[in-house]
Design a protein around this motif. Structure first.
Motif, PDB file in Angstrom:
ATOM      1  N   LEU A 105       4.456   8.431   6.385  1.00  0.00           N
ATOM      2  CA  LEU A 105       3.876   8.900   5.761  1.00  0.00           C
ATOM      3  C   LEU A 105       2.467   8.344   5.466  1.00  0.00           C
ATOM      4  O   LEU A 105       1.572   8.442   4.961  1.00  0.00           O
ATOM      5  CB  LEU A 105       4.588   9.384   4.146  1.00  0.00           C
ATOM      6  N   ASP A 106       2.603   7.611   5.771  1.00  0.00           N
ATOM      7  CA  ASP A 106       1.220   5.968   5.482  1.00  0.00           C
ATOM      8  C   ASP A 106       0.612   6.563   6.680  1.00  0.00           C
ATOM      9  O   ASP A 106      -0.996   6.003   5.361  1.00  0.00           O
ATOM     10  CB  ASP A 106       1.676   4.893   5.758  1.00  0.00           C
ATOM     11  N   ASP A 107       0.179   6.940   7.595  1.00  0.00           N
ATOM     12  CA  ASP A 107      -0.424   7.815   8.123  1.00  0.00           C
ATOM     13  C   ASP A 107      -0.931   8.874   8.442  1.00  0.00           C
ATOM     14  O   ASP A 107      -1.625   9.074   9.034  1.00  0.00           O
ATOM     15  CB  ASP A 107      -0.500   7.103  10.349  1.00  0.00           C
ATOM     16  N   ALA A 108      -0.130   9.519   7.314  1.00  0.00           N
ATOM     17  CA  ALA A 108      -0.190  11.258   7.436  1.00  0.00           C
ATOM     18  C   ALA A 108      -0.813  11.371   6.610  1.00  0.00           C
ATOM     19  O   ALA A 108      -2.083  10.717   5.825  1.00  0.00           O
ATOM     20  CB  ALA A 108       1.044  12.229   6.843  1.00  0.00           C
ATOM     21  N   GLY A 109      -1.778  12.778   7.055  1.00  0.00           N
ATOM     22  CA  GLY A 109      -3.254  12.568   6.945  1.00  0.00           C
ATOM     23  C   GLY A 109      -2.995  13.724   5.148  1.00  0.00           C
ATOM     24  O   GLY A 109      -1.915  14.161   4.359  1.00  0.00           O
ATOM     25  N   ASN A 110      -3.928  14.966   4.755  1.00  0.00           N
ATOM     26  CA  ASN A 110      -3.320  15.722   4.296  1.00  0.00           C
ATOM     27  C   ASN A 110      -3.041  17.365   4.617  1.00  0.00           C
ATOM     28  O   ASN A 110      -3.792  17.154   5.741  1.00  0.00           O
ATOM     29  CB  ASN A 110      -5.065  16.295   3.444  1.00  0.00           C
ATOM     30  N   SER A 124       1.056  -1.626   0.371  1.00  0.00           N
ATOM     31  CA  SER A 124      -0.634   0.312  -0.195  1.00  0.00           C
ATOM     32  C   SER A 124       0.752   1.041  -0.451  1.00  0.00           C
ATOM     33  O   SER A 124       2.281   1.164  -0.526  1.00  0.00           O
ATOM     34  CB  SER A 124      -0.569   0.284   1.600  1.00  0.00           C
ATOM     35  N   ASN A 125       0.430   2.321  -0.039  1.00  0.00           N
ATOM     36  CA  ASN A 125       0.893   3.515   0.255  1.00  0.00           C
ATOM     37  C   ASN A 125       1.906   3.828   1.856  1.00  0.00           C
ATOM     38  O   ASN A 125       1.441   3.896   2.102  1.00  0.00           O
ATOM     39  CB  ASN A 125       0.260   4.903   0.122  1.00  0.00           C
ATOM     40  N   ARG A 126       2.967   3.458   1.431  1.00  0.00           N
ATOM     41  CA  ARG A 126       3.925   3.954   2.736  1.00  0.00           C
ATOM     42  C   ARG A 126       4.677   4.070   2.287  1.00  0.00           C
ATOM     43  O   ARG A 126       6.302   3.730   1.603  1.00  0.00           O
ATOM     44  CB  ARG A 126       3.990   2.262   3.410  1.00  0.00           C
ATOM     45  N   ALA A 127       5.711   5.088   2.895  1.00  0.00           N
ATOM     46  CA  ALA A 127       6.733   5.808   2.672  1.00  0.00           C
ATOM     47  C   ALA A 127       7.024   6.662   3.726  1.00  0.00           C
ATOM     48  O   ALA A 127       6.882   6.838   5.161  1.00  0.00           O
ATOM     49  CB  ALA A 127       6.708   6.629   1.828  1.00  0.00           C
ATOM     50  N   ASN A 154       3.698  19.145   1.338  1.00  0.00           N
ATOM     51  CA  ASN A 154       2.528  19.095   1.509  1.00  0.00           C
ATOM     52  C   ASN A 154       2.067  17.465   1.200  1.00  0.00           C
ATOM     53  O   ASN A 154       2.848  16.963   0.510  1.00  0.00           O
ATOM     54  CB  ASN A 154       1.999  19.937   0.642  1.00  0.00           C
ATOM     55  N   ILE A 155       1.169  16.610   1.954  1.00  0.00           N
ATOM     56  CA  ILE A 155       0.993  15.278   1.547  1.00  0.00           C
ATOM     57  C   ILE A 155      -0.212  14.815   1.107  1.00  0.00           C
ATOM     58  O   ILE A 155      -1.770  15.648   1.753  1.00  0.00           O
ATOM     59  CB  ILE A 155       1.005  15.137   3.094  1.00  0.00           C
ATOM     60  N   ALA A 156      -0.903  13.928   0.719  1.00  0.00           N
ATOM     61  CA  ALA A 156      -1.691  13.978   0.027  1.00  0.00           C
ATOM     62  C   ALA A 156      -2.421  12.532   0.120  1.00  0.00           C
ATOM     63  O   ALA A 156      -0.498  11.744   0.076  1.00  0.00           O
ATOM     64  CB  ALA A 156      -2.603  14.722  -1.852  1.00  0.00           C
ATOM     65  N   PRO A 157      -2.969  11.430   0.137  1.00  0.00           N
ATOM     66  CA  PRO A 157      -2.708   9.895   0.321  1.00  0.00           C
ATOM     67  C   PRO A 157      -1.846   9.275  -0.692  1.00  0.00           C
ATOM     68  O   PRO A 157      -2.620  10.414  -1.934  1.00  0.00           O
ATOM     69  CB  PRO A 157      -4.584   9.614  -0.288  1.00  0.00           C
ATOM     70  N   GLY A 158      -0.698   9.238  -0.611  1.00  0.00           N
ATOM     71  CA  GLY A 158       0.011   8.761  -1.754  1.00  0.00           C
ATOM     72  C   GLY A 158       0.884   9.153  -2.818  1.00  0.00           C
ATOM     73  O   GLY A 158       1.802   8.753  -3.112  1.00  0.00           O
ATOM     74  N   ARG A 159       0.824  10.793  -2.220  1.00  0.00           N
ATOM     75  CA  ARG A 159       1.183  11.191  -2.479  1.00  0.00           C
ATOM     76  C   ARG A 159       2.109  13.094  -2.126  1.00  0.00           C
ATOM     77  O   ARG A 159       1.423  13.140  -1.219  1.00  0.00           O
ATOM     78  CB  ARG A 159       0.426  12.195  -3.797  1.00  0.00           C
ATOM     79  N   ILE A 160       3.327  13.316  -2.044  1.00  0.00           N
ATOM     80  CA  ILE A 160       4.278  14.627  -1.239  1.00  0.00           C
ATOM     81  C   ILE A 160       4.259  15.611  -2.726  1.00  0.00           C
ATOM     82  O   ILE A 160       5.046  14.961  -3.994  1.00  0.00           O
ATOM     83  CB  ILE A 160       5.233  13.881  -0.534  1.00  0.00           C
ATOM     84  N   LYS A 181      10.017  -2.605   1.889  1.00  0.00           N
ATOM     85  CA  LYS A 181       8.818  -3.853   1.088  1.00  0.00           C
ATOM     86  C   LYS A 181       7.337  -4.045   1.531  1.00  0.00           C
ATOM     87  O   LYS A 181       7.005  -3.085   2.753  1.00  0.00           O
ATOM     88  CB  LYS A 181       9.471  -5.874   1.735  1.00  0.00           C
ATOM     89  N   GLY A 182       6.739  -3.692   0.434  1.00  0.00           N
ATOM     90  CA  GLY A 182       5.236  -3.351   0.661  1.00  0.00           C
ATOM     91  C   GLY A 182       4.850  -2.232   0.592  1.00  0.00           C
ATOM     92  O   GLY A 182       3.649  -1.819   0.621  1.00  0.00           O
ATOM     93  N   GLY A 183       5.878  -1.453   0.495  1.00  0.00           N
ATOM     94  CA  GLY A 183       5.330   0.092   0.306  1.00  0.00           C
ATOM     95  C   GLY A 183       5.289   0.727  -1.519  1.00  0.00           C
ATOM     96  O   GLY A 183       5.988  -0.079  -2.301  1.00  0.00           O
ATOM     97  N   LYS A 184       4.746   1.866  -1.813  1.00  0.00           N
ATOM     98  CA  LYS A 184       4.956   2.455  -2.833  1.00  0.00           C
ATOM     99  C   LYS A 184       4.051   3.764  -2.395  1.00  0.00           C
ATOM    100  O   LYS A 184       3.793   4.486  -1.825  1.00  0.00           O
ATOM    101  CB  LYS A 184       3.834   1.910  -4.201  1.00  0.00           C
ATOM    102  N   PHE A 185       5.332   4.881  -3.266  1.00  0.00           N
ATOM    103  CA  PHE A 185       4.370   6.106  -2.416  1.00  0.00           C
ATOM    104  C   PHE A 185       4.874   6.809  -3.639  1.00  0.00           C
ATOM    105  O   PHE A 185       5.540   6.860  -5.313  1.00  0.00           O
ATOM    106  CB  PHE A 185       5.385   6.995  -1.803  1.00  0.00           C
ATOM    107  N   GLN A 186       4.783   8.431  -4.430  1.00  0.00           N
ATOM    108  CA  GLN A 186       4.174   9.556  -5.465  1.00  0.00           C
ATOM    109  C   GLN A 186       5.123  10.492  -4.522  1.00  0.00           C
ATOM    110  O   GLN A 186       4.687  11.005  -3.435  1.00  0.00           O
ATOM    111  CB  GLN A 186       3.021   9.521  -5.578  1.00  0.00           C
ATOM    112  N   LEU A 187       6.210  11.121  -5.568  1.00  0.00           N
ATOM    113  CA  LEU A 187       5.995  12.851  -5.251  1.00  0.00           C
ATOM    114  C   LEU A 187       6.319  13.725  -5.893  1.00  0.00           C
ATOM    115  O   LEU A 187       6.788  12.810  -8.103  1.00  0.00           O
ATOM    116  CB  LEU A 187       7.674  12.062  -5.077  1.00  0.00           C
TER     117      LEU A 187
END
Length: 385
Positions: free
Chosen positions: A143-148, A128-131, A160-166, A187-193
């Motif tokens: 970042l996996d638990d960070a909100g907007n 899932s979205n984890r970083a 700034n953070i949004a779901p799965g994206r910084i 491992k088991g994580g992905k994220f967008q920047l």
């Protein structure tokens, strides 16, 4: 490259064939399919899930039936339906056709349910979205638990953070001291920047990107470990350079490409989607791949771009892959410990499997070939032939 709507059509079609599409999604898909621009994607997906090329007339009939069933799903009156087996194999290779859930849901296996439940009592869920964002002062932000909203301000830039994206935005035109950040996925994580210059980066599991928060020099330089997909913001006078292990690097001005530079892999690959890049001095054109290893750089003219960027689109795509190659990808996404016994599995595998399904669905699909078997103990997977 697919547009956002085209990717949505393909995703919703996958859920339809997997039997998991909801009423609101069904209504959205039915509306999208009114546009004939998506006919090609619908027909391509239909052929993949049917496991064969259908005559044009049969394609139209099947698509018409699908649209009618979408209306039933939207209205809540749809009944469960089952498809015929979607798995085929040849003596040379095991051929997996489509998502694991499609085979699992639409083709009940002849295995006793109690046995299957016991084997996968502790199933492993997909990544899932984890970083983790490491700031210049060493502070780490999970970042996996960070909100907007804003999570850090460094000089003239705000992260700034949004779901799965910084993303970084300019807060001031006054230059500040150089700051360096690192975005890391486990491992088991992905994220967008989104970098300060507008370049978009997708990080695969077990990867990291080290970068300057201003990218203010004559060259925009970042350092990659693992795998990333880059959509580089064009700037003629300021080339974008991706440094990778072993002194390897990719130089671009504005383009889209995938770079895979896991330290455990013997070869670093750069696959060009659009534009032009230089990989270790070798010029690439769209559809080409540079493979950098101990023997220098090898240029592959007709690279499988779809397979190279499949992870970004939520899929595993295997083309003539060994079981070791398969398990390496599963290990990164599901965070596993893989053990081999009874020698190597010699067969090679081809096919496409969703990355959004539990591990059990993926392993069951491979076992259906009869060419490989697994023993499951939590996250420890033993592979044998």
């Amino acid at each position: 490259m697919l547009t956002e709507n085209e990717e949505k059509v393909r995703m919703l079609l996958g859920r339809y064939y997997q039997g998991t599409i909801a009423g609101a999604e069904a209504a959205e898909l039915a509306e999208l399919l009114k546009d004939d621009r998506y006919d090609g994607i619908a027909e391509e997906t239909l052929m993949a899930f049917s496991g064969e090329v259908l005559p044009w007339h049969d394609e139209q009939v099947a698509l018409d039936r699908m649209v009618e069933r979408l209306k039933d799903v939207t209205a809540g009156t749809a009944k469960p339906f089952w498809r015929r087996p979607l798995l085929r194999w040849t003596a040379a290779a095991a051929v997996l056709v489509l998502a694991a859930t499609a085979t699992y849901q639409f083709w009940p296996r002849p295995q006793a349910p109690a046995v299957a439940a016991a084997r996968y009592a502790n199933d492993v869920q997909p990544g899932s979205n984890r970083a983790v964002l490491t700031l210049d002062d060493g502070k780490q932000v999970v970042l996996d638990d960070a909100g907007n909203g804003q999570i850090a301000q460094q000089g003239q830039y705000i992260a700034n953070i949004a779901p799965g994206r910084i993303a970084y935005t300019v807060n001031s035109t006054i230059p500040g001291p150089l700051k360096y950040n690192k975005l890391s996925t486990p491992k088991g994580g992905k994220f967008q920047l989104v970098l300060p210059d507008g370049t978009e980066v997708w990080l695969n599991a077990n990867s990291s990107l080290y970068y300057e928060t201003t990218l203010s020099g004559n060259e925009r330089v970042v350092e990659l470990r693992g795998e990333g997909y880059f959509k580089v913001a064009p700037h003629v006078l300021r080339p974008f350079i991706v440094k990778m292990p072993g002194g390897r690097k990719v130089e671009v001005l504005g383009t889209e490409f995938n770079a895979s530079a896991y330290e455990e892999d013997e070869v670093i690959t750069t696959t060009l989607v659009n534009g032009a890049v230089k990989a270790d001095g070798t010029l690439l054109r769209p559809g080409q791949q540079a493979r950098s290893g101990s023997n220098g750089v090898q240029l592959q003219q007709d690279a499988d771009v779809t397979a190279a960027i499949a992870w970004k689109n939520g899929m595993f795509v295997f083309n003539d892959a060994s079981i070791e190659d398969v398990m390496k990808q599963l290990d990164r996404w599901y965070d596993l410990e893989v053990v081999y016994e009874k020698g190597a599995v010699k067969e090679r595998f081809n096919g496409t499997i969703s990355r959004e399904v539990p591990l059990s669905k993926v392993l069951e699909l491979f076992e259906l070939t009869g060419l490989v078997h697994f023993k499951i103990n939590g996250k420890t997977i033993t592979v044998n032939s």
